[in-house]
Every structure is written in structure tokens, then in C-alpha cells.
Enzyme design. Structure first.
Site, PDB file in Angstrom:
ATOM      1  N   ARG B  54       0.583  -1.139   0.119  1.00 28.64           N
ATOM      2  CA  ARG B  54       0.038   0.053  -0.064  1.00 28.64           C
ATOM      3  C   ARG B  54       1.029   1.100  -0.072  1.00 28.64           C
ATOM      4  O   ARG B  54       1.789   1.297   0.652  1.00 28.64           O
ATOM      5  CB  ARG B  54      -0.726   0.003   1.263  1.00 28.64           C
ATOM      6  CG  ARG B  54      -1.833  -1.167   1.576  1.00 28.64           C
ATOM      7  CD  ARG B  54      -2.411  -1.204   2.719  1.00 28.64           C
ATOM      8  NE  ARG B  54      -2.958  -2.601   3.245  1.00 28.64           N
ATOM      9  CZ  ARG B  54      -3.509  -2.601   4.171  1.00 28.64           C
ATOM     10  NH1 ARG B  54      -3.353  -1.903   5.438  1.00 28.64           N
ATOM     11  NH2 ARG B  54      -4.030  -4.112   4.463  1.00 28.64           N
ATOM     12  N   ASP B  56       0.302   5.311   1.040  1.00 32.33           N
ATOM     13  CA  ASP B  56      -0.480   6.382   1.744  1.00 32.33           C
ATOM     14  C   ASP B  56      -1.122   7.434   0.784  1.00 32.33           C
ATOM     15  O   ASP B  56      -0.564   7.559  -0.265  1.00 32.33           O
ATOM     16  CB  ASP B  56       0.168   7.007   3.196  1.00 32.33           C
ATOM     17  CG  ASP B  56       0.235   6.089   4.110  1.00 32.33           C
ATOM     18  OD1 ASP B  56      -0.341   4.993   4.091  1.00 32.33           O
ATOM     19  OD2 ASP B  56       1.113   6.417   5.040  1.00 32.33           O
ATOM     20  N   TYR B 115      12.269   3.489  -1.966  1.00 31.92           N
ATOM     21  CA  TYR B 115      11.667   4.758  -1.564  1.00 31.92           C
ATOM     22  C   TYR B 115      12.631   5.862  -1.800  1.00 31.92           C
ATOM     23  O   TYR B 115      13.481   5.834  -1.455  1.00 31.92           O
ATOM     24  CB  TYR B 115      10.774   4.912  -0.539  1.00 31.92           C
ATOM     25  CG  TYR B 115       9.568   4.058  -0.402  1.00 31.92           C
ATOM     26  CD1 TYR B 115       8.285   4.598  -0.714  1.00 31.92           C
ATOM     27  CD2 TYR B 115       9.449   2.613   0.016  1.00 31.92           C
ATOM     28  CE1 TYR B 115       7.091   3.873  -0.615  1.00 31.92           C
ATOM     29  CE2 TYR B 115       8.291   1.833   0.060  1.00 31.92           C
ATOM     30  CZ  TYR B 115       7.081   2.568  -0.270  1.00 31.92           C
ATOM     31  OH  TYR B 115       6.086   1.716  -0.120  1.00 31.92           O
ATOM     32  N   ARG B 206       8.531   7.939   6.308  1.00 32.20           N
ATOM     33  CA  ARG B 206       8.263   9.299   6.524  1.00 32.20           C
ATOM     34  C   ARG B 206       8.596   9.713   8.045  1.00 32.20           C
ATOM     35  O   ARG B 206       9.016  10.813   8.635  1.00 32.20           O
ATOM     36  CB  ARG B 206       6.871   9.624   6.296  1.00 32.20           C
ATOM     37  CG  ARG B 206       6.414   9.718   4.994  1.00 32.20           C
ATOM     38  CD  ARG B 206       4.832   9.636   4.470  1.00 32.20           C
ATOM     39  NE  ARG B 206       4.427  10.495   5.250  1.00 32.20           N
ATOM     40  CZ  ARG B 206       3.070  10.404   5.423  1.00 32.20           C
ATOM     41  NH1 ARG B 206       2.166   9.415   4.920  1.00 32.20           N
ATOM     42  NH2 ARG B 206       2.266  11.481   6.129  1.00 32.20           N
TER      43      ARG B 206
END
Lengths: 272, 272
Positions: B54, B56, B115, B206
Site C-alpha cells: 500500500r 498512503d 523509496y 516518513r
């Protein structure tokens, strides 16, 4: 009564997608009118902002330069901060403000302009670079674009590659460089075409890119670019590339107005 | 009746700004539901699209991978083209489709995820990278971020750096690399933080970025990152960095499903 004024120079970034270009117009949102509206609400006066040149509807800037005069003296960083506050939520950011002498002129003192045109070559539509690049289907031969570009360098009559609405008296310009940077990243072939000249004619870069893409796709020979240039005939130009791919990157002056304040763009205390 | 099905793998790009993340939800536009809606209108059937993981709300992807099964056999390039036609005008693009065996699973077969987090350090707001980066004021010390990042590499209990809503049974993960790439371009200091691991916890990147920025700004020492990690205490985490700066770049598998069809992403006939 003689009012002495103070001249300020702006370094500006904008996303051209939501604006009808640089130049102030009645009943249309433009970059110039947004900057002038911000100064009006800040100073209570109608201030004319002079840009280094116009950009068309949909064209972006990473380094547009403009100047204007104010009666009151401002600390440049405070002025930048206040302008950005009044520009919110526009997609226009004042990166830097500096003070300059009355002899500085954003347009007439400029000695070099750099534009970048972004191409993405792949079958899939753009999801991330929407409004920022021209997506075209392959094949695309980068070496052919480079070969064609060499015919355009130097001083020429660019009548073929300017808009019929171009207001410049002379169609003669000197193209100093075309850099063709290409790389693949798994999402497609990316090609950045970077053009440098003292000044450009109206729609010159987009006209050149549309024709260079014809060469890259194989439907024009590189030599056809040379023939089209020599013809001095607008009908010999290829399709004009869309505005979305074009960005004004940099405007150069004999004495860089932002040289002494580069640290204020980024704050103090960097190292890398 | 046994219905044999054909498994297809997607390479997907999306601008997360307008979506409530990857996962299908009632009454919310998500990436997964847009892809499933496109397949429904294409095939007339409810098809479940399984993502590699997933993302966000607001998080982007340059290389999300997903798979699904269809009863009918499709030529992969035609399927990609048809899906993109049905996805219009969403900010989601199918870069590539390939067929795979029933043993391939976008989530469970993945062995590495990458990422990227984008920071822009400057006083001015963003005009071009709105929704794509986190703009922060300086000063920002890149060497301190690099020093702090070294404490995070390897296998650790990342309880401090995961959301309290994280559903993973184990908080143990192995962070393989953090690359810190920094450059200035006259508009500010750009910092890309690139994280690689087999898998990540919910909000892990994050959470790490928010704490690393504290170190870069000088309000945390690099060693405080090591202490926060060892504490295994969510309250020791810095602020969670905004979603806009985060992009899922790449998902790797033991046998790259797109290896044989790389040319179809970009069309044929390139050279550079």
C-alpha cells in the site's frame, strides 16, 4: 516634486499551467498581473513589473527575472517574504529579491537566456509529468536530433521558426548552443533539449523542437532542418511543440544581480 | 467447472496527490479502485488488483508493481493500451504489462523496495514541486543527515519509526541503504533521500525522514537517532514527514517480470 525610487530585482519560479502567460491582460490570470496584484496589496500602489521577456500560456519558469521600482526602501529578504505571503496560493514563488541601480533592466540588460524543453518518449500517457513535458511515442533517434541541431547553431534568419505574430523587427538571431541530454529510467526515454541564445523570437524554441522531433522520429532527415532554415518560410516549419514542455531556466546579465545574495535563496549554513 | 486464468503484471506510475492512497476504500478514490474500475469496464468482471504494497494518501509511485488474473488471454501491449484508455483522465499510467506464471505474486514475491523522499531547502514556498516535495527552511547540514543515517542501517526493531496503526506482526526490518543525494540549482538546496529494504513498516520512511531532518536542522544530534531507535518507543520519533515528498521508485523480484519487455515501455528503435 522629485520622488526618488528604489529598484528591486526578482528571481521567480512559476508553474505556467494555470496562467495565460507572463504578460498582463484584461480578464486573464497572468504571472505579471499576479505579481503586480501582490505589490498593490503590499504597497497600496500600482507598480509595473518588468520581466526579462514574455512566456506563453502554459510555459514554466525556474529562473525568470523581473524588476520594479518602489518609493520605500525594503530589506530585500523581507520584501521576498511579504511578496510570497501575498502571492499565496498562486503557483508563483519569489526565490530571491535584490536591490539594483536604476541602470539595471531585466529585459534590456540581459545577455543570455536559457530554455529547456522536456520530452518523454513512451507509449503510456504521463501521470507525473502532466503539464510539464511532451509525451511522444517512439521510435526516437537521439543522434539524429543532435545532427539536426548542429545546422541551427550560429547566426541565422529564423523566419521559418518564429510565429507569424512575432513582433521582433529582425528575424536574425544567434543560437549559441543546443544541448541534447537523454537518459532512460525504466519509465521511458527522457530527452531534455537545452537552448541558449542572447534572445529568442516568439515561439522559436517550440518551433525548433517540433521540427527536431520530426527528425528524431525519422520522418525528416537532419538535412531537412538546414533546408527549412534556409528557406526563411514559416510553412517549412514542423508542428509547434506544446507549451507544457518548455521552461525558462536562466537569464544572464553582465553583472549577476543575485550573486551577492545566493545564500538568501537557500538560507544559511549549508554544506554537502 | 475449472476456469483457467492468465496472470498479468503491471508497472504503474501515479501522482498520489488526488488519491486516498493505494488501497480500495468505500467512498474514496484510490489507485487500486481506479485500476479495478478500468478492468471492470474493459472486461465486464470484478477483478482484484494485488499491489506490491500500500501507499498512503498523497504518496506517489514511479514503479509500483501489481498483478491480477484474467480469464481471457490478452496481448500485453494491447492490455496496457486499453487500460490507459480506460484510466483517462486519472493521474495513473500503466507503463508496462507482462504475463506471468501463477506463482508470481506482486507482494509476496518482492525481495526489495526502494523509496525516494524529496526535500527542498529554501525560504520561498514551492511553485513547481508543490505536492512533490517537502519544502523546509534552512539551515540544513547534509553531513549530519548522512552521519545519522548510518545508525539506521541493518537489522533493527523499528518500533520508534512505525505508525501506531502499523499492522505488521514484527517491528523488525533490515534497512539495506540510505543514499543522501544533495545539490543546489540556484532555486534552493535539493536533497533526495533514497531508502532500500526488503520491506518497510507503515510510515517508516516518513518517520525516519522527519527525524533525520531534525538532525539536519541541528536540533537533534546524529546520535539521538541511534538512541531513539534503541528506545523502541514511538514517542521518541520526530515529526512524521509529509506524504507529498515520498515516491515508491522500484520493487524488485528474483526474476524481473519486465526484463524481457523493457523495449515496450519506451517503444522500439532508441539510441542515445
Amino acid at each position: 516634486m522629485i520622488v526618488s525610487t528604489h529598484r528591486y530585482v526578482l528571481l521567480i519560479e512559476y508553474d505556467g499551467a494555470g496562467y495565460h502567460g507572463w504578460q498582463r491582460q484584461k480578464n486573464a490570470r497572468t504571472i505579471q498581473s499576479c505579481l503586480e496584484d501582490a505589490l498593490l496589496s503590499l504597497c497600496g500602489q500600482d507598480i509595473t513589473v518588468h520581466g526579462s521577456g514574455r512566456t506563453d500560456t502554459g510555459v514554466h519558469a525556474e529562473g525568470q527575472v523581473a524588476h520594479f521600482d518602489l518609493e520605500h526602501r525594503w530589506e530585500p529578504r523581507r520584501l521576498a517574504h511579504a511578496m510570497n505571503a501575498h502571492l499565496r496560493p498562486e503557483r508563483i514563488a519569489v526565490l530571491c529579491v535584490t536591490s539594483a541601480s536604476q541602470t539595471f533592466h531585466a529585459r534590456y540588460a540581459a545577455i543570455e537566456r536559457t530554455y529547456r524543453y522536456r520530452l518523454v518518449v513512451r507509449p503510456a500517457p504521463l501521470a507525473l509529468e502532466v503539464n510539464r513535458a511532451w509525451r511522444i511515442a517512439g521510435p526516437m533517434h537521439v543522434d539524429r536530433i543532435r545532427a539536426a541541431g548542429r545546422h541551427l547553431l550560429g547566426r541565422h534568419d529564423f523566419t521559418t521558426f518564429r510565429s507569424v505574430h512575432c513582433q521582433s523587427r529582425s528575424p536574425i538571431r544567434t543560437l549559441d548552443s543546443i544541448d541534447v541530454n537523454a537518459w532512460e529510467d525504466g519509465r521511458g526515454l527522457h530527452i531534455n533539449l537545452v537552448f541558449t541564445a542572447r534572445s529568442f523570437l516568439h515561439r522559436q524554441v517550440r518551433s525548433l523542437v517540433g521540427s527536431l522531433v520530426k527528425v528524431g522520429q525519422g520522418s525528416w532527415s537532419p538535412e531537412r532542418i538546414a533546408d527549412a532554415l534556409k528557406a526563411c518560410d514559416r510553412s517549412q516549419c514542423g508542428p509547434v511543440a506544446p507549451a507544457a514542455g518548455l521552461t525558462l531556466m536562466r537569464v544572464c546579465y553582465p553583472d549577476d544581480p543575485f550573486k551577492s545574495v545566493a545564500a538568501s535563496i537557500r538560507g544559511a549554513g549549508h554544506d554537502s
